[in-house]
Write a protein that holds these residues in place. Structure first.
Motif, mmCIF file in Angstrom:
data_model
loop_
_atom_site.group_PDB
_atom_site.id
_atom_site.type_symbol
_atom_site.label_atom_id
_atom_site.label_comp_id
_atom_site.label_asym_id
_atom_site.label_seq_id
_atom_site.Cartn_x
_atom_site.Cartn_y
_atom_site.Cartn_z
ATOM 1 N N UNK A 1 0.829 -1.209 0.000
ATOM 2 C CA UNK A 1 0.000 0.000 0.000
ATOM 3 C C UNK A 1 0.864 1.259 0.000
ATOM 4 N N UNK A 2 1.964 1.196 0.721
ATOM 5 C CA UNK A 2 2.876 2.348 0.736
ATOM 6 C C UNK A 2 3.516 2.557 -0.633
ATOM 7 N N UNK A 3 3.893 1.456 -1.252
ATOM 8 C CA UNK A 3 4.529 1.505 -2.563
ATOM 9 C C UNK A 3 3.623 2.140 -3.613
ATOM 10 N N UNK A 4 2.313 1.869 -3.551
ATOM 11 C CA UNK A 4 1.395 2.417 -4.556
ATOM 12 C C UNK A 4 0.799 3.758 -4.116
ATOM 13 N N UNK A 5 1.269 4.277 -2.974
ATOM 14 C CA UNK A 5 0.837 5.594 -2.530
ATOM 15 C C UNK A 5 -0.526 5.633 -1.873
ATOM 16 N N UNK A 6 -1.029 4.471 -1.395
ATOM 17 C CA UNK A 6 -2.367 4.425 -0.807
ATOM 18 C C UNK A 6 -2.366 4.159 0.704
ATOM 19 N N UNK A 7 -1.190 4.027 1.309
ATOM 20 C CA UNK A 7 -1.144 3.649 2.720
ATOM 21 C C UNK A 7 -1.885 4.645 3.606
ATOM 22 N N UNK A 8 -1.592 5.925 3.445
ATOM 23 C CA UNK A 8 -2.218 6.932 4.313
ATOM 24 C C UNK A 8 -3.625 7.305 3.871
ATOM 25 N N UNK A 9 -4.029 6.781 2.723
ATOM 26 C CA UNK A 9 -5.367 7.056 2.196
ATOM 27 C C UNK A 9 -6.316 5.888 2.458
ATOM 28 N N UNK A 10 -5.834 4.909 3.228
ATOM 29 C CA UNK A 10 -6.608 3.686 3.481
ATOM 30 C C UNK A 10 -6.840 3.519 4.976
ATOM 31 N N UNK A 11 -8.075 3.253 5.364
ATOM 32 C CA UNK A 11 -8.380 2.931 6.765
ATOM 33 C C UNK A 11 -8.046 1.460 6.972
ATOM 34 N N UNK A 12 -7.075 1.195 7.834
ATOM 35 C CA UNK A 12 -6.621 -0.173 8.076
ATOM 36 C C UNK A 12 -7.088 -0.603 9.463
ATOM 37 N N UNK A 13 -7.854 -1.681 9.509
ATOM 38 C CA UNK A 13 -8.404 -2.183 10.767
ATOM 39 C C UNK A 13 -7.828 -3.568 11.025
ATOM 40 N N UNK A 14 -7.127 -3.704 12.135
ATOM 41 C CA UNK A 14 -6.553 -4.996 12.521
ATOM 42 C C UNK A 14 -7.335 -5.524 13.718
ATOM 43 N N UNK A 15 -7.973 -6.683 13.530
ATOM 44 C CA UNK A 15 -8.737 -7.268 14.632
ATOM 45 C C UNK A 15 -8.711 -8.785 14.502
ATOM 46 N N UNK A 16 -9.562 -9.456 15.273
ATOM 47 C CA UNK A 16 -9.592 -10.913 15.291
ATOM 48 C C UNK A 16 -11.007 -11.365 15.594
ATOM 49 N N UNK A 17 -11.271 -12.665 15.417
ATOM 50 C CA UNK A 17 -12.607 -13.147 15.743
ATOM 51 C C UNK A 17 -12.771 -13.337 17.247
ATOM 52 N N UNK A 18 -11.714 -13.726 17.953
ATOM 53 C CA UNK A 18 -11.713 -13.795 19.418
ATOM 54 C C UNK A 18 -10.271 -13.658 19.876
ATOM 55 N N UNK A 19 -10.114 -13.570 21.199
ATOM 56 C CA UNK A 19 -8.805 -13.819 21.765
ATOM 57 C C UNK A 19 -8.631 -15.330 21.906
ATOM 58 N N UNK A 20 -7.528 -15.760 22.511
ATOM 59 C CA UNK A 20 -7.220 -17.194 22.561
ATOM 60 C C UNK A 20 -6.485 -17.499 23.855
ATOM 61 N N UNK A 21 -6.828 -18.630 24.458
ATOM 62 C CA UNK A 21 -6.108 -19.053 25.654
ATOM 63 C C UNK A 21 -4.734 -19.600 25.266
ATOM 64 N N UNK A 22 -3.714 -19.069 25.888
ATOM 65 C CA UNK A 22 -2.356 -19.575 25.701
ATOM 66 C C UNK A 22 -1.881 -20.136 27.042
ATOM 67 N N UNK A 23 -2.613 -21.141 27.511
ATOM 68 C CA UNK A 23 -2.261 -21.812 28.760
ATOM 69 C C UNK A 23 -2.974 -21.288 29.986
ATOM 70 N N UNK A 24 -3.603 -20.111 29.913
ATOM 71 C CA UNK A 24 -4.333 -19.596 31.066
ATOM 72 C C UNK A 24 -5.447 -20.577 31.447
ATOM 73 N N UNK A 25 -5.610 -20.808 32.732
ATOM 74 C CA UNK A 25 -6.573 -21.795 33.271
ATOM 75 C C UNK A 25 -6.265 -23.214 32.787
#
Length: 440
Positions: free
Chosen positions: A239-263
């Motif tokens: 996106x940076x290379x094509x000049x659209x990085x700052x013109x794009x709303x980028x949302x980073x999320x997930x479907x859930x969190x995850x247990x990594x040994x807790x409980x």
């Protein structure tokens, strides 16, 4: 859409359809897992197979109505496809692309370049890895997602040699192993040989065995995540290379969190913090100040109105969430009339991992959970006093007033989201659901 035994009704209104109507080019690439064919997308290429989550190696895709097999590693391929869409789009129109990685879903198979990368790393154990669930009820005790008992020797821990897999080709691990090119199989065999040898010495038991399994799980899980990190960077660089990085709303999320040994667990599904909390990072330097954060309680039903709001599209009245835009553009400040709690409802029981049906609310300082259907148990946590959720204070006299307040708030929120009387509704469905999940 309440559980994985259902099929998503694509005829209903969705935000990609509304964006399409407003002139956006829309695409979804990667994990879909809703069974039905995507609607509202000009281009779609979704993983199929392995119960619609796809395979890590040489994965099957369902692309614009056609089934294809792609050679390579899923995380890399999904990114290749995302960049191809961006390259081929109409540059005179705005776009919305949903870029969904399979990783790091079970069974955590790293990219060939990352196989064994953490073999010499020892990860710190969570403080409650050996949780005995004192003060909690059947839900915590009857789950089937424990590192001790649920992780399988073949599918999860990869404790089979090539010869053993070839001897029993019905084994689930073999079905994905055979998708790998021969040179990747050779590296796989070499990387996991030490693990197999350690396990077969036979001197691991009790807590030592749990600790050992935890290390193997973390090594595979985090090695699988590495390719996600690399590929997100690759997409941002494009996106940076094509000049659209700052013109794009980028949302980073997930479907859930995850247990990594807790409980003592892996996976998700419970309303506890490790899986109820989800990452939500949004980059848009034209309107959002870099480094700003917010404590406002958000829910996944907020995504659609937020996207529509930023795109300047009217938010339909039947959308249940609220736009996060006023918070994002105001350096994270929470409006005075913002919601007091997040609502959670998990419907999928009986099913894989045997996590009981539950609903509840999470405020800034407290959590209230009702496990129901085949049980009737309540849990309440003071998140400031006991953030690891091991001290259930439901029914304790000193919390009586707070409990009453939370019970009323829960009822109000269920009414708001039209999710009233789930106990009675789901009791009627219980027998049928048992049959349904068996057939599934």
């Amino acid at each position: 859409f309440t559980d994985n035994a259902s099929t998503f009704n694509g005829d209903q209104q969705t935000f990609p359809k509304l964006l399409q109507q407003a002139g956006y080019q829309t695409a979804i690439i990667g994990k879909w897992h809703l069974i039905s064919e995507p609607q509202g997308f000009d281009h779609w290429s979704i993983l199929s197979g392995q119960h619609e989550q796809g395979d890590y190696y040489d994965p099957d895709f369902w692309e614009n109505g056609k089934h294809i097999v792609e050679k390579g590693y899923a995380t890399d391929i999904i990114t290749d496809k995302a960049i191809e869409f961006l390259e081929g789009r109409d540059k005179n129109k705005p776009f919305c692309m949903m870029y969904h990685q399979k990783a790091p879903h079970r069974n955590w198979m790293p990219a060939p370049r990352h196989l064994g990368i953490f073999n010499n790393t020892t990860f710190p154990e969570p403080a409650n890895l050996f949780d005995d669930y004192e003060g909690r009820g059947r839900a915590a005790r009857e789950q089937d997602m424990s590192i001790e008992h649920t992780l399988t020797n073949d599918w999860d821990l990869k404790l089979l040699t090539r010869e053993e897999m070839l001897k029993d080709t019905t084994n689930r691990l073999y079905s994905v192993y055979k998708r790998m090119p021969v040179e990747v199989q050779d590296k796989w065999d070499s990387v996991y040989a030490r693990r197999i040898a350690e396990y077969r010495k036979g001197d691991l038991k009790g807590k030592s065995l749990i600790s050992w399994k935890y290390q193997q799980y973390m090594r595979d899980y985090l090695a699988t995540v590495l390719a996600v990190d690399e590929n997100i960077g690759r997409l941002l660089n494009y996106l940076e290379k094509i000049g659209e990085l700052d013109n794009t709303i980028i949302v980073y999320t997930s479907d859930q969190g995850f247990f990594l040994g807790e409980h003592g667990w892996f996976d998700k599904r419970f309303m506890y913090e490790e899986c109820q909390r989800m990452p939500l990072i949004i980059r848009y330097p034209k309107a959002i100040k870099a480094g700003s954060t917010s404590n406002a309680i958000s829910m996944n039903v907020d995504f659609a109105p937020t996207f529509l709001d930023f795109a300047g599209i009217e938010i339909p009245s039947d959308i249940q969430g609220a736009s996060l835009k006023p918070i994002l553009v105001n350096e994270g400040k929470t409006p005075a009339d913002w919601r007091k709690a997040a609502y959670y409802h998990y419907y999928e029981y009986p099913a894989e991992h045997s996590v009981k049906r539950q609903y509840g609310i999470r405020t800034q300082d407290f959590k209230l959970i009702h496990f129901y259907n085949d049980i009737d148990e309540w849990e309440m946590y003071d998140m400031k006093a006991a953030p690891r959720e091991m001290n259930n204070v439901f029914g304790k006299p000193e919390y009586a007033e707070k409990q009453k307040e939370l019970m009323q708030l829960l009822q109000d929120i269920q009414k708001q989201y039209k999710d009233t009387d789930p106990d009675e509704k789901e009791k009627v469905l219980f027998k049928g659901d048992r049959r349904l999940m068996k057939n599934r």
